[in-house]
Design an enzyme around this catalytic site. Structure first.
Site, short mmCIF file in Angstrom:
data_model
loop_
_atom_site.label_atom_id
_atom_site.label_comp_id
_atom_site.label_asym_id
_atom_site.label_seq_id
_atom_site.Cartn_x
_atom_site.Cartn_y
_atom_site.Cartn_z
N MET A 84 66.32 86.95 114.37
CA MET A 84 67.68 86.41 114.37
C MET A 84 67.69 85.05 113.68
SD MET A 84 69.58 84.93 117.78
CE MET A 84 70.46 86.36 118.32
N ASN A 85 68.68 84.81 112.79
CA ASN A 85 68.95 83.41 112.44
C ASN A 85 70.42 83.12 112.66
OD1 ASN A 85 68.28 84.85 109.66
ND2 ASN A 85 69.55 83.18 109.01
N ASP A 86 71.12 82.52 111.73
CA ASP A 86 72.43 81.89 111.97
C ASP A 86 73.40 82.67 112.87
OD1 ASP A 86 71.23 80.79 109.77
OD2 ASP A 86 72.88 81.18 108.42
N TRP A 128 62.12 87.16 108.83
CA TRP A 128 63.36 87.37 108.07
C TRP A 128 63.22 88.56 107.12
CZ3 TRP A 128 65.31 87.33 103.09
CH2 TRP A 128 66.69 87.12 102.97
N PHE A 187 74.78 88.34 104.33
CA PHE A 187 74.46 86.95 104.69
C PHE A 187 75.57 86.38 105.57
CE2 PHE A 187 71.08 85.09 101.59
CZ PHE A 187 70.22 86.14 101.88
N SER A 188 75.42 85.11 105.92
CA SER A 188 76.28 84.49 106.93
C SER A 188 77.75 84.47 106.54
CB SER A 188 75.82 83.07 107.21
OG SER A 188 74.67 83.13 108.01
N ARG A 202 77.67 80.60 99.34
CA ARG A 202 77.55 81.44 100.54
C ARG A 202 78.15 80.82 101.80
NH1 ARG A 202 72.30 79.99 98.99
NH2 ARG A 202 71.21 78.57 100.42
N ASP A 203 78.21 81.69 102.81
CA ASP A 203 78.56 81.32 104.19
C ASP A 203 80.03 80.95 104.34
OD1 ASP A 203 75.80 81.65 104.28
OD2 ASP A 203 75.37 79.51 104.33
N GLU A 214 74.58 74.59 103.40
CA GLU A 214 74.73 75.92 103.97
C GLU A 214 75.70 75.87 105.15
OE1 GLU A 214 70.73 78.29 103.06
OE2 GLU A 214 70.49 76.95 104.77
C1 FRU Z 1 71.17 79.53 106.67
C2 FRU Z 1 71.09 80.67 105.67
C3 FRU Z 1 72.46 80.93 105.07
C4 FRU Z 1 72.37 82.36 104.64
C5 FRU Z 1 71.52 82.97 105.73
C6 FRU Z 1 70.62 84.07 105.26
O1 FRU Z 1 70.17 79.56 107.63
O2 FRU Z 1 70.14 80.38 104.68
O3 FRU Z 1 72.82 80.03 104.05
O4 FRU Z 1 73.62 82.96 104.54
O5 FRU Z 1 70.74 81.91 106.26
O6 FRU Z 1 70.01 84.72 106.33
#
Ligand code: FRU
Length: 489
Positions: free
Chosen positions: A60-62, A86, A117-118, A179-180, A234
């Site tokens: 898990m990340n963001d 990841w 992605f996020s 992104r994001d 980000e």
């Molecule tokens: C931040 C990030 C975002 C991206 C996502 C990819 O941690 O790098 O910018 O969308 O993680 O997993």
């Protein structure tokens, strides 16, 4: 006539191919949920949180799509189920009635030609709309492209991707780092901000507007680094709080300065003012870190009942994740309520955290060198004389990781020390309460000082259960509560 026949055969073929790919996607989802259910049996539970959202298996990340929809809070997250590192990004999905008790839902988005992605979510009547970055691998340098995608849901559980994706195919300056998206609605207009960079590598946030979520007009650069705030921003967020506007973002590439910016990447905010007629943001208070701990990134917010809530990835890039050998990695912080006082964002645990209290574990004075023993999930309220030193060791009853919280009245710094020089510290000037509120879970510590003007979120990996040793020269007043489980095992 032949032309007509050919084109109708062609249209039929498209329809068949499209429905076949929809079927494939739906099949992959079913298989993924079966995989997750099976794989959960292999997880080693020793570091699994009792009250922090964590992936059922895998990485898990963001936090993504943090929102309130039809009576529930939704918290999605960057997710790779097949390994505890990841990988091609999915969106995992949890829901909660109160930001404290969380239930797991099926994976919301699976990667296809794009990795998911996020991004963010809005509740639009009965429809939930996700806006996320499609990260695509390309043949040409720099071998990736990022553009903005939509997905819709009528039930808040099953999401279908918009057929006309992407809705924003390229960044205004052509940078592939784009992104994001964080989307919100104001009146009849939708707005989105997107993280990006200048062509000479300075982080920036771009502002767009739309009437329908599909056709987007680029308005302007909401804010950008002058060279001191990293090469890429980000996970931007933008919101009004206590009469001010806040840009919250995660800059990559800020150089450490003394005690500050010691994590791999930073997470902080700029306070200012904003005018919806000119779309101009004016900075009033420069960048500050939002949390001073080791593990806090990609924070994102949502508003409900006039309260602004924040949650972050409770981990960090390019550091060891000791739980990965157990079949999972990464977690979310507890959700906090935000306010601005004295030009700083305060973070307080959401009120409903008190509902996790499950019996008093300690109540009274703890003398110097006294040891307290707890379970795996504890909340402590610690009061001390701030004219004297405070020094508290938390470690595991069976060894493993430890962490020391201390206060030095001479330099007025709070210090969170994981040993071997792995220290985070900051000057604390309490303006109200002097209490430290500490949340311990199986692999984490969150320290809220005073009114939440100084907060540290760090992962730490004790073995067995938590112990506390008062190594201060003074007795401490401690009230501690056992906390019950509020997330799936
Ligand atoms: C931040 C990030 C975002 C991206 C996502 C990819 O941690 O790098 O910018 O969308 O993680 O997993």
């Amino acid at each position: 006539m032949a032309l007509l026949r050919n084109s109708s055969i062609f249209l039929c073929l498209i329809a068949v191919t499209y429905s076949a790919s929809v079927d494939n996607y739906e099949n992959s989802k079913v298989q993924l949920e079966e995989y997750i259910q099976n794989k959960r049996n292999d997880i080693n539970p020793r570091f699994r949180p009792l009250y922090h959202v964590a992936p059922p298996v895998g990485w898990m990340n963001d936090p993504n799509g943090f929102s309130y929809h039809n009576g529930e809070f939704h918290l999605f997250y960057q997710y790779y189920p097949y390994d505890s590192v990841w990988g091609p990004m999915h969106w995992g999905h949890s829901v909660s009635p109160d930001l404290v008790n969380w239930k797991m839902l099926p994976t919301a988005l699976l990667p296809e030609e794009e990795q998911c992605f996020s991004g963010s979510a809005i509740s639009d009547g009965d429809t939930m709309i996700l806006m996320y970055t499609g990260h695509a691998i390309t043949d040409v340098e720099p071998h990736f492209n990022q553009s903005q995608y939509l997905a819709f849901s009528d039930d808040g559980v099953n999401f279908h991707k918009y057929e006309g994706n992407p809705v924003i195919p390229i960044s205004p300056n052509g940078s592939p780092d784009f992104r994001d998206p964080k989307v919100w609605k104001r009146g009849d207009d939708y707005y989105v901000i997107i993280g990006s960079k200048t062509l000479d590598d300075r982080g920036r946030v771009l502002l767009y507007k739309s009437r329908d979520m599909i056709n987007w007009e680029f308005l302007n650069v909401l804010a950008e680094s002058k060279g001191d705030l990293g090469y890429m921003w980000e996970c931007p967020d933008f919101f009004e709080l206590d009469g001010k506007f806040v840009i919250l973002m995660s800059p990559q590439g800020m150089a450490p300065q003394g005690d500050r910016y010691k994590n791999t990447f930073q997470n902080g905010y700029i306070i200012g003012s904003f005018d919806y007629d000119t779309n101009e943001f004016v900075e009033e208070v420069p960048f500050q870190e939002i949390d001073y701990g080791h593990d806090f990134y990609a924070a994102t917010t949502t508003e409900e009942n006039g309260k602004r809530y924040v949650v972050a990835w409770y981990s960090m890039w390019e550091v060891p994740h000791p739980e990965d050998v157990d079949g999972w990695a990464g977690a979310m912080t507890i959700v906090r309520e935000m306010s601005i006082v004295n030009n700083r964002i305060l973070m307080k645990p959401v009120e409903a955290m008190v509902n996790l209290r499950d019996g008093v574990a300690a109540d009274g004075d703890v003398e110097s060198n006294e040891v307290l023993e707890f379970g795996k999930a504890v909340e402590l309220l610690i009061d001390s004389d701030l004219n004297q030193k405070v020094d508290i060791l938390f470690d595991g009853s069976e060894g493993g990781g430890k962490v020391r919280l201390s206060w030095n009245p001479e330099n007025r710094k709070v210090v969170v020390d994981r040993g071997a020089g792995d220290v985070r510290e900051v000057v604390w000037s309490p303006f109200g309460s002097h209490t430290w509120r500490v949340f311990l879970d199986s692999s984490s510590i969150e320290l809220f000082c005073g009114e939440g003007e100084v907060v540290f979120s760090s992962r730490v990996y004790p073995l067995g259960e938590w112990r506390m040793v008062n190594e201060s020269p003074q007795a401490l007043r401690v009230k501690a509560y056992n906390l019950r489980r509020s997330v799936p095992e």
